[in-house]
Design a protein around this motif. Structure first.
Motif, short mmCIF file in Angstrom:
data_model
loop_
_atom_site.label_atom_id
_atom_site.label_comp_id
_atom_site.label_asym_id
_atom_site.label_seq_id
_atom_site.Cartn_x
_atom_site.Cartn_y
_atom_site.Cartn_z
N PHE A 238 0.88 -1.18 0.00
CA PHE A 238 0.00 0.00 0.00
C PHE A 238 0.92 1.24 0.00
CE2 PHE A 238 0.79 -1.60 4.23
CZ PHE A 238 1.26 -0.49 4.89
N PRO A 239 0.45 2.37 -0.53
CA PRO A 239 1.31 3.55 -0.58
C PRO A 239 1.74 4.01 0.81
CG PRO A 239 -0.61 3.83 -1.97
CD PRO A 239 -0.84 2.60 -1.15
N VAL A 240 3.01 4.31 0.96
CA VAL A 240 3.53 4.70 2.28
C VAL A 240 4.11 6.12 2.22
CG1 VAL A 240 4.06 2.35 3.02
CG2 VAL A 240 5.80 3.68 1.84
N ALA A 241 3.96 6.82 3.32
CA ALA A 241 4.48 8.19 3.38
C ALA A 241 5.29 8.40 4.65
CB ALA A 241 3.33 9.19 3.30
N GLN A 242 5.73 7.29 5.25
CA GLN A 242 6.53 7.38 6.47
C GLN A 242 7.87 6.70 6.23
OE1 GLN A 242 4.10 5.56 9.44
NE2 GLN A 242 3.00 7.44 9.88
N LEU A 243 8.86 7.31 6.79
CA LEU A 243 10.22 6.79 6.58
C LEU A 243 10.37 5.40 7.18
CD1 LEU A 243 13.00 7.33 5.50
CD2 LEU A 243 13.56 8.56 7.58
N ASP A 244 9.74 5.17 8.34
CA ASP A 244 9.86 3.86 9.00
C ASP A 244 9.38 2.73 8.09
OD1 ASP A 244 10.66 5.33 11.05
OD2 ASP A 244 8.87 5.06 12.30
N LEU A 245 8.30 3.02 7.36
CA LEU A 245 7.75 1.98 6.49
C LEU A 245 8.56 1.82 5.21
CD1 LEU A 245 3.98 2.93 6.92
CD2 LEU A 245 5.22 1.06 8.01
N LEU A 246 9.26 2.89 4.86
CA LEU A 246 10.08 2.86 3.65
C LEU A 246 11.39 2.10 3.90
CD1 LEU A 246 9.12 4.32 1.11
CD2 LEU A 246 10.66 6.20 1.65
N GLN A 247 11.82 2.12 5.16
CA GLN A 247 13.17 1.62 5.48
C GLN A 247 13.41 0.15 5.10
OE1 GLN A 247 14.55 2.84 9.34
NE2 GLN A 247 16.31 1.46 9.25
N PRO A 248 12.46 -0.77 5.40
CA PRO A 248 12.73 -2.17 5.02
C PRO A 248 12.99 -2.33 3.52
CG PRO A 248 10.85 -2.04 6.49
CD PRO A 248 11.19 -0.64 6.12
N GLY A 249 12.21 -1.61 2.73
CA GLY A 249 12.40 -1.67 1.27
C GLY A 249 13.76 -1.14 0.88
N MET A 250 14.18 -0.07 1.53
CA MET A 250 15.50 0.50 1.23
C MET A 250 16.60 -0.49 1.59
SD MET A 250 14.77 4.31 2.71
CE MET A 250 16.39 4.97 2.46
N GLU A 251 16.44 -1.14 2.75
CA GLU A 251 17.46 -2.12 3.18
C GLU A 251 17.56 -3.26 2.17
OE1 GLU A 251 16.43 -3.25 7.15
OE2 GLU A 251 16.92 -1.28 7.95
N LEU A 252 16.41 -3.71 1.71
CA LEU A 252 16.39 -4.82 0.75
C LEU A 252 17.12 -4.42 -0.54
CD1 LEU A 252 15.14 -7.66 0.04
CD2 LEU A 252 13.30 -6.38 -1.05
N LEU A 253 16.81 -3.24 -1.04
CA LEU A 253 17.42 -2.79 -2.30
C LEU A 253 18.92 -2.58 -2.13
CD1 LEU A 253 14.72 -0.29 -3.61
CD2 LEU A 253 15.25 -2.54 -4.48
N LEU A 254 19.32 -2.03 -1.00
CA LEU A 254 20.75 -1.81 -0.79
C LEU A 254 21.50 -3.14 -0.63
CD1 LEU A 254 20.70 1.36 1.45
CD2 LEU A 254 21.78 1.15 -0.78
N GLN A 255 20.82 -4.13 -0.06
CA GLN A 255 21.44 -5.46 0.04
C GLN A 255 21.68 -6.02 -1.36
OE1 GLN A 255 22.58 -6.95 2.85
NE2 GLN A 255 23.48 -8.32 1.31
N LYS A 256 20.69 -5.81 -2.22
CA LYS A 256 20.84 -6.28 -3.61
C LYS A 256 21.99 -5.55 -4.30
CE LYS A 256 16.15 -7.82 -4.64
NZ LYS A 256 14.94 -7.58 -5.43
N LEU A 257 22.09 -4.26 -4.01
CA LEU A 257 23.17 -3.47 -4.60
C LEU A 257 24.53 -3.98 -4.11
CD1 LEU A 257 24.20 -1.03 -6.25
CD2 LEU A 257 23.93 0.36 -4.21
#
Lengths: 479, 256
Positions: A238-257
């Protein structure tokens, strides 16, 4: 064994040289070597669809430059030389350079490049195709050598000294050189012009340096590696506008990087976060880092700091991580430190992370060092430098002996000169001086008399009288 | 489930953070020489305490901060020395004369209070930082904000000075050590106003630290010539030193 075997190399290599005239490949806006190289790399990426064996050529002596393609392995796929050349021509037409380039075919990259200076190369294509279909490599080699013969020796532009010597010795055309090689081999050239020149000739003619025959072992053909930028995406439930909810996605993408960079032995200094809404609105946030990174930890911290201050314009439905630029992993060396006196690598790394975080929060100019700069005017001797540069600390003897404060006002502050004396937030009394600084007569003449003054409360100040303006100023504070 | 045995009195007394009246158990290696013997004698660790927040209250910029702190900075051989929000630009020539290493001296500007706190905490926890001089931002720090700095200092291993205006001396502060410094014509006055684990009788006793000899004033040039009108109010009778010996180096300055 048939010549169509997948494992066996082709009996003869076929190089296509595409030479771009200087005025086309050097647009007026970017004539630097880097600009030309970048343009040629772009051309290579376009031509990568025809063959993976590509290399760029930039002459160190003339403005000539272009791309060399080894196409013998692509002929079956594209159905022959003519069809392949037409496809390449079409592709170059899209690139808007079809009117200007010269091309030529030969059995070696060097020979193809030199043949591109000859006219009427298109008419030889059916003959070459016929010889290839008939599997007659020796005849084809002979044909290409004959093609080279009418070229003047001046075409060997990479060897200017050899050209002069060749002319003096009576060699006018490449044909003369080829004839000489056929008679007495390459040794006489090696002896007179050096190994590098004779190696060039043997590579160009595809002959062994010791024996006057075709090379037994051909050098591997270079393979072009196009740059593939890293782009990964996560879709939120679902669309998120909070950094806390964005963080897991960021961690996943950075792990892939991190995995991507580790697999390729690469590192990066900048990533882009693309925040995408359900209406495909897009916001791009760039995160820069001082030192190249392979692990995502620091990039995550920096991204979080940057996003903390970011006002979400829309709820994020998709998050993309782009890493447009990477560099190969640099080997880092450290001095052996048996005494354990100097800060170790871990400590340095630790502070690198700290400064990166501080820079992300405070901006690039918020962290700096000061350095001494040789000048006579005090304010010009204080140099603000980047924190990873080395400060200049050699203070001349003259300055070592002079009275100098530890705080400096970048802009000297005016002192009131009243009937009772000098006033700067209180009454001033001169203690020592003057030290006259009379300098910059070549641009802005400056003459000052410096004193140490004591204020009523004991504060020591560094003041001067501007002899041209006849006014007093405070420039520093002793403390 | 077995509970760990409660520590006995002897074990408790081994702890450095338990106040023991006038005599404290002190880890001698936790202090760094201040460069001022009189001040060392008054401090629990015979020097600046490591991994603790030291608050210094100054009336104004220039009231002896470098005089007080420069010896410790000069004597340290490794680690970064970081200045947060210095009140003016440090002068390279002056610092080099004081023997400081400009290559290890970093300056950070964090004027907003939140940024200041974030920078202080980050730097205090970085092992690379050996000395931190932090000037309070424009917005005055409250007790809980200074407490954050204290906790960050406890995590580190360097020396952490927080420089605040002397107006805040009356306010309560969680700092381990509090000093007030003020410069006078002849000396630098330092008063310890708070010291955890220290002898309370030593608090609020002014210490007088000597000023550099050259600060006491040279024989003014006015007395050497007749240009007193050009440079008014130079005290022609001011003695150079208490011993009466002239330390006039004007001729040297002119000679250059």
């Amino acid at each position: 064994m048939t010549n169509n075997s997948v494992l066996s190399p082709p009996a003869i290599r076929l190089w296509l040289a595409i030479r771009l005239p200087a005025n086309v490949s050097h647009p007026s806006i970017d004539t630097s070597e880097n600009g030309v190289e970048k343009k040629l790399m772009e051309l290579c990426e376009t031509l990568y669809q025809f063959t993976p064996h590509l290399q760029i050529y930039i002459s160190g002596y003339t403005n000539a430059n272009g791309v060399l393609l080894e196409i013998s392995r692509s002929l079956t796929l594209f159905g022959g030389i003519q069809i392949l050349l037409d496809a390449i021509h079409q592709q170059l037409q899209i690139q808007n350079i079809s009117q200007h380039y010269h091309h030529a075919l030969a059995h070696t990259a060097q020979a193809a490049w030199l043949c591109s200076f000859l006219d009427g190369q298109e008419q030889h294509v059916p003959y070459i195709e016929q010889k290839i279909m008939a599997h007659q490599p020796e005849q084809l080699r002979q044909f290409f050598r004959e093609q080279l013969q009418p070229l003047p020796v001046t075409c060997l532009e990479e060897f200017p000294r050899a050209i002069t010597a060749l002319k003096q010795t009576g060699f006018v055309l490449l044909g003369d050189i080829i004839q000489q090689i056929q008679v007495s081999g390459l040794r006489s050239f090696t002896k007179r012009f050096g190994n590098e020149f004779s190696q060039y000739l043997s590579d160009m003619l595809d002959i062994s340096q010791d024996l006057q025959q075709t090379g037994l072992f051909s050098a591997p053909v270079p393979i072009f590696h196009p740059e593939i930028p890293f782009i990964e995406r996560v879709d939120f439930e679902f669309p998120v506008a909070q950094l806390d909810l964005l963080q897991p996605g960021m961690e996943l993408l950075l792990q892939k990087l991190s995995n991507y960079l580790q697999q390729r032995q690469q590192q990066c200094q900048m990533v882009e976060w693309h925040l995408i809404s359900i209406y495909q609105e897009r916001e791009i946030i760039r995160v820069h880092c001082d030192t190249p990174q392979q692990q995502g930890n620091l990039l995550l911290d920096l991204s979080l700091i940057q996003l903390e201050q970011y006002a979400f314009r829309f709820a994020v439905d998709q998050l993309e991580l782009h890493c447009p630029f990477t560099s190969s992993l640099q080997g880092q060396t450290y001095h052996l430190d048996f005494s354990q006196q100097s800060p170790n690598h871990k400590t340095t790394q630790d502070f690198t992370l700290t400064t990166a975080k501080l820079k992300a929060r405070l901006g690039n100019s918020a962290i700096y060092k000061i350095s001494y700069k040789d000048d006579h005017l005090p304010e010009l001797t204080n140099d603000i430098i980047s924190y990873h540069k080395t400060a200049w600390q050699a203070l001349p003897v003259l300055q070592q002996q002079a009275l100098r404060p530890k705080w400096l006002f970048a802009i000297p502050q005016t002192i009131e000169h009243t009937a009772t004396g000098l006033q700067w937030r209180g009454h001033l009394q001169l203690l020592a001086g003057p030290e006259r600084i009379h300098t910059h007569w070549w641009d802005t003449p400056t003459a000052r008399d410096y004193f140490m003054a004591q204020r009523y409360d004991g504060l020591r100040l560094w003041i001067f009288k501007d002899l041209q303006q006849q006014r007093w100023f405070v420039q520093g504070v002793f403390c | 489930m077995n509970q760990p045995p409660s520590p006995n009195l002897e074990q408790l007394l081994q702890r450095g953070d338990i106040w023991r009246g006038t005599k404290a158990f002190v880890h001698d290696n936790n202090g760094e020489d201040t460069g001022h013997p009189a001040l060392n004698n008054s401090l629990v660790h015979n020097g600046w305490p490591r991994a603790s927040l030291i608050e210094i209250n100054l009336q104004e910029m220039g009231h002896g901060e470098w005089l007080l702190l420069a010896p410790a900075l000069r004597n340290s051989i490794q680690g970064l020395q970081i200045l947060i929000n210095p009140p003016a630009l440090p002068f390279a020539q002056g610092l080099l004369q004081a023997g400081l290493d400009l290559d290890r001296l970093l300056i950070i500007n964090a004027p907003a209070k939140n940024d200041f706190l974030a920078a202080f905490v980050e730097i205090a926890r970085a092992k690379a930082c050996s000395h931190l001089l932090a000037w309070q931002p424009q917005q005055v720090l409250n007790y809980s904000e200074i407490r954050k700095c204290v906790l960050a200092s406890n995590d580190g291993s360097g020396i952490y000075w927080l420089l605040r205006n002397s107006h805040t001396t009356s306010q309560s502060s969680p700092a381990h050590l509090r000093l007030r410094a003020r410069i006078h014509a002849e000396y630098l006055e330092v008063i310890i106003t708070k010291q955890k684990g220290g002898d309370q009788s030593l608090l609020n006793n002014p210490l007088e630290l000597l000023l550099p000899r050259e600060w006491m004033g040279y024989q003014p040039h006015a007395s050497l010539g007749t240009d007193s009108e050009i440079h008014p109010h130079i005290n022609p009778t001011k003695p150079a030193t208490k011993s009466g010996k002239n330390t006039n180096n004007i001729s040297r300055l002119r000679g250059r």
